[in-house]
Design a protein around this motif. Structure first.
Motif, PDB file in Angstrom:
ATOM      1  N   GLN A  97       0.839  -1.213   0.000  1.00 42.84           N
ATOM      2  CA  GLN A  97       0.000   0.000   0.000  1.00 42.84           C
ATOM      3  C   GLN A  97       0.868   1.256   0.000  1.00 42.84           C
ATOM      4  O   GLN A  97       0.621   2.206  -0.755  1.00 42.84           O
ATOM      5  N   GLU A  98       1.910   1.229   0.867  1.00 44.20           N
ATOM      6  CA  GLU A  98       2.752   2.429   0.976  1.00 44.20           C
ATOM      7  C   GLU A  98       3.493   2.692  -0.343  1.00 44.20           C
ATOM      8  O   GLU A  98       3.749   3.835  -0.703  1.00 44.20           O
TER       9      GLU A  98
ATOM     10  N   ASP B  55       0.822   4.166  -2.743  1.00 46.30           N
ATOM     11  CA  ASP B  55       0.478   5.550  -2.390  1.00 46.30           C
ATOM     12  C   ASP B  55       1.567   6.523  -2.856  1.00 46.30           C
ATOM     13  O   ASP B  55       1.269   7.614  -3.341  1.00 46.30           O
TER      14      ASP B  55
ATOM     15  N   ASP C  43       1.261   6.942  -6.535  1.00 50.53           N
ATOM     16  CA  ASP C  43       0.154   7.871  -6.823  1.00 50.53           C
ATOM     17  C   ASP C  43       0.665   9.309  -6.785  1.00 50.53           C
ATOM     18  O   ASP C  43       0.321  10.131  -7.635  1.00 50.53           O
ATOM     19  N   GLY C  44       1.502   9.589  -5.761  1.00 51.64           N
ATOM     20  CA  GLY C  44       2.057  10.946  -5.601  1.00 51.64           C
ATOM     21  C   GLY C  44       2.849  11.366  -6.833  1.00 51.64           C
ATOM     22  O   GLY C  44       2.864  12.533  -7.203  1.00 51.64           O
TER      23      GLY C  44
END
Ligand SMILES: C[S@@+](CC[C@H](N)C(=O)[O-])C[C@H]1O[C@@H](n2cnc3c(N)ncnc32)[C@H](O)[C@@H]1O
Length: 255
Positions: free
Chosen positions: A95-96, A99, A102-103
Motif C-alpha cells: 500500500q505504501e 500511495d 500515486d504521488g
C-alpha cells in the motif's frame, strides 16, 4: 511520462515457480527492471527474465530507495516488475508503495498470487471451509515487533472458532498456543507448514496440547503457516453444491 504504461506489482506465489500466474510470468519475462523481495521470493520465478533485465533484491532496501528505483526506471521508459511473495495484498507492504507512486502519478497494476496459506492448505490436503464446520477463514498474525490492533488479538479472534491461518508467528509458537487456548479446547487440531510448496517443505500436525513441542522438535522457526481449526480432522456435512437432492442455477435435483 514515457512510453511505459504502468508498473506491475506481481504476486510470486509461495515458492514453487509453477504457482506463478501466467500473467505474472509474462510480466516478469518482459520487464527491464525487476525488484523482488529476496527474503522469500523463489529466484527461480525470475529464471525466464530478459538477459538485459536489471535485478534488485529489495530485502536490504528502504521504501524510499525502492520507489526511487521505480521512478528512475519509469522516467527512462523502462518496464518495471515489483515482485512480492505469495499474494501481495497480504503482509506485502505494497500500500505504501502504491500511495507513493500515486504521488508521482505513476500508474500501476497488481497481479495477484497464490498465498502461502492456500499452499499450506493444499499441502495438508484439507478444505478450510467445511460445510457445517466453519464457513469463515481468519488470516492473522500474533503481535510481535509490529503491533496488531487490540480488537484483533489472537485470543479475541479465537472466540469465533473459525478456520484460522496465522502468518509471521511460528517463532512465537508458545504465545500462539497460549492465546488460542483462551477459546479453543486443548484437543483442537493445528498444523504448521514450513516453506509450503518448496522442495524442502516440512509439516507437523498435532493439537493445541502438543504442537509447540512438535514445532520445536522439527526445528521450525520461520517461513511457516500455522493453520488451526476443526477443519483439519472433523466430520462434516456433504456440500449442497454436489448433492443430488439439491437444485441450483446449473443443475436440477435428480432424486
Ligand atoms: C511477509 S509475509 C508475506 C505473506 C505473503 N504475501 C503470502 O501471501 O503468503 C511472510 C509470512 O508468510 C508466510 N509464508 C510465506 N511463504 C510461505 C511458505 N512457502 N510456506 C509457509 N508460510 C509461508 C510465513 O508465515 C511468513 O512469515
Amino acid at each position: 511520462m514515457s512510453k511505459v504504461e504502468k508498473v506491475f506489482f506481481v504476486g510470486a506465489g509461495p515458492g514453487d515457480p509453477e504457482l506463478l500466474t501466467m500473467k505474472g510470468h509474462r510480466v516478469i519475462g518482459s520487464a527491464d527492471v525487476i525488484i523482488y523481495a529476496g527474503s522469500l521470493v523463489n529466484p527461480k520465478v525470475l529464471d525466464h527474465r530478459k538477459e538485459s533485465a536489471e535485478i534488485h533484491n529489495s530485502a536490504k532496501l528502504t521504501l524510499e530507495t525502492v520507489i526511487q528505483l521505480i521512478k528512475k526506471a519509469v522516467d527512462e521508459g523502462k518496464q518495471v516488475a515489483r515482485v512480492h511473495t505469495g499474494d501481495p495484498s497480504l503482509y506485502g507492504a505494497i500500500q505504501e508503495q502504491m500511495d507513493l507512486l500515486d504521488g508521482y502519478k505513476i500508474p500501476y497494476e497488481v497481479i495477484p498470487g497464490v498465498s502461502s496459506f492456500m499452499a499450506a492448505a493444499a499441502a495438508l490436503k484439507r478444505e478450510l471451509t467445511l460445510p457445517d464446520v466453519t464457513q469463515t477463514v481468519i488470516l492473522t498474525r500474533l503481535e510481535g515487533r509490529t503491533p496488531v490492533p487490540e480488537k484483533e488479538a489472537l485470543k479475541e479472534l479465537a472466540s469465533h472458532q473459525a478456520s484460522m491461518a496465522i502468518f509471521l508467528s511460528v517463532h512465537m509458537m508458545e504465545g500462539v498456543v497460549e492465546q488460542l487456548l483462551e477459546s479453543y479446547p486443548e484437543d483442537t487440531p493445528i498444523a504448521v507448514v514450513q516453506r509450503a510448496s518448496w522442495p524442502d517443505e516440512k509439516m507437523v500436525i498435532g493439537t493445541l496440547k502438543d504442537i509447540a513441542k512438535k514445532v520445536q522438535e522439527a526445528n521450525i522457526t520461520k517461513t511457516a503457516q500455522i493453520l488451526v481449526g476443526r477443519f483439519l480432522n472433523t466430520e462434516y456435512e456433504r456440500s449442497k453444491l454436489y448433492d443430488p437432492t439439491f437444485s441450483h442455477e446449473y443443475r436440477e435435483a435428480t432424486k
